[in-house]
Design a protein around this motif. Structure first.
Motif, PDB file in Angstrom:
ATOM      1  N   SER A  55      -2.780   4.470  -2.462  1.00 20.39           N
ATOM      2  CA  SER A  55      -3.965   4.973  -3.572  1.00 20.39           C
ATOM      3  C   SER A  55      -4.082   4.123  -4.876  1.00 20.39           C
ATOM      4  N   VAL A  56      -5.789   4.213  -5.088  1.00 21.93           N
ATOM      5  CA  VAL A  56      -5.096   3.195  -6.717  1.00 21.93           C
ATOM      6  C   VAL A  56      -5.585   4.573  -7.206  1.00 21.93           C
ATOM      7  N   THR A  57      -5.128   5.003  -8.648  1.00 25.39           N
ATOM      8  CA  THR A  57      -5.425   5.940  -9.368  1.00 25.39           C
ATOM      9  C   THR A  57      -6.842   5.257 -10.507  1.00 25.39           C
ATOM     10  N   PRO A  64      -7.225   7.778  -1.843  1.00 26.04           N
ATOM     11  CA  PRO A  64      -6.451   7.338  -1.419  1.00 26.04           C
ATOM     12  C   PRO A  64      -6.985   6.399  -0.003  1.00 26.04           C
ATOM     13  N   TYR A  65      -6.986   5.171  -0.439  1.00 30.09           N
ATOM     14  CA  TYR A  65      -8.005   4.272   0.215  1.00 30.09           C
ATOM     15  C   TYR A  65      -7.250   3.930   1.407  1.00 30.09           C
ATOM     16  N   GLY A  66      -6.070   4.017   1.464  1.00 29.33           N
ATOM     17  CA  GLY A  66      -5.619   3.758   2.691  1.00 29.33           C
ATOM     18  C   GLY A  66      -5.520   4.867   4.197  1.00 29.33           C
ATOM     19  N   ILE A  67      -5.740   6.019   3.298  1.00 29.56           N
ATOM     20  CA  ILE A  67      -6.198   6.368   4.543  1.00 29.56           C
ATOM     21  C   ILE A  67      -7.767   5.514   5.451  1.00 29.56           C
ATOM     22  N   PHE A  68      -8.076   4.841   4.466  1.00 28.28           N
ATOM     23  CA  PHE A  68      -9.813   4.840   5.114  1.00 28.28           C
ATOM     24  C   PHE A  68      -8.819   3.520   5.634  1.00 28.28           C
TER      25      PHE A  68
END
Length: 137
Positions: A55-57, A64-68
């Motif tokens: 993820s990026v904050t 949470p771009y990792g889910i995508f």
């Protein structure tokens, strides 16, 4: 009540139900295949098999771009598996089965549209044509 019974037993509905059940089972099979074999192969190359924690904050809000990324990888793996293990073999099988069939249409020499083999006149451009059965070999 009899109309409802006819609706439930109608062929389309039964075929759709069977396709849905088989599709759900196939989706589970593909998902398990990807989790058991493909994801570990990705881990060998990339080092991490699970990207859901990425993820990026920005200004205190986590994205949470990792889910995508994980879903996108799973989608492309699933699409590739379906294409190479279902679509491609089925297409080749259908081509083999259609090889021996006799042609029923041919091209019009004037407008290049498809017309019946025995036609004497094109139904599209109305040009007179010699039936294919009368053309010398």
């Amino acid at each position: 009540m009899s109309g409802f019974k006819k609706f439930l037993i109608r062929g389309n509905l039964v075929e759709l139900a069977v396709a849905f059940v088989v599709g759900a089972a196939f989706a589970s099979l593909v998902k398990d295949f990807a989790n058991s074999f493909i994801t570990p192969l990705i881990a060998l190359i990339g080092g991490k098999p699970d990207y859901t924690k990425l993820s990026v904050t920005i200004n205190g809000t986590a994205f949470p771009y990792g889910i995508f990324v994980t879903s996108a990888i799973a989608f492309f793996i699933t699409a590739a598996i379906v294409y190479f293990l279902v679509v491609l073999p089925t297409t080749k099988l259908i081509e083999r089965m259609d090889r021996g069939k006799e042609a029923t249409e041919r091209g019009c020499p004037q407008c290049l549209s498809e017309i019946p083999i025995k036609a004497r006149r094109c139904r599209y451009c109305t040009a007179e044509v010699v039936p294919a059965t009368e053309i010398p070999a």
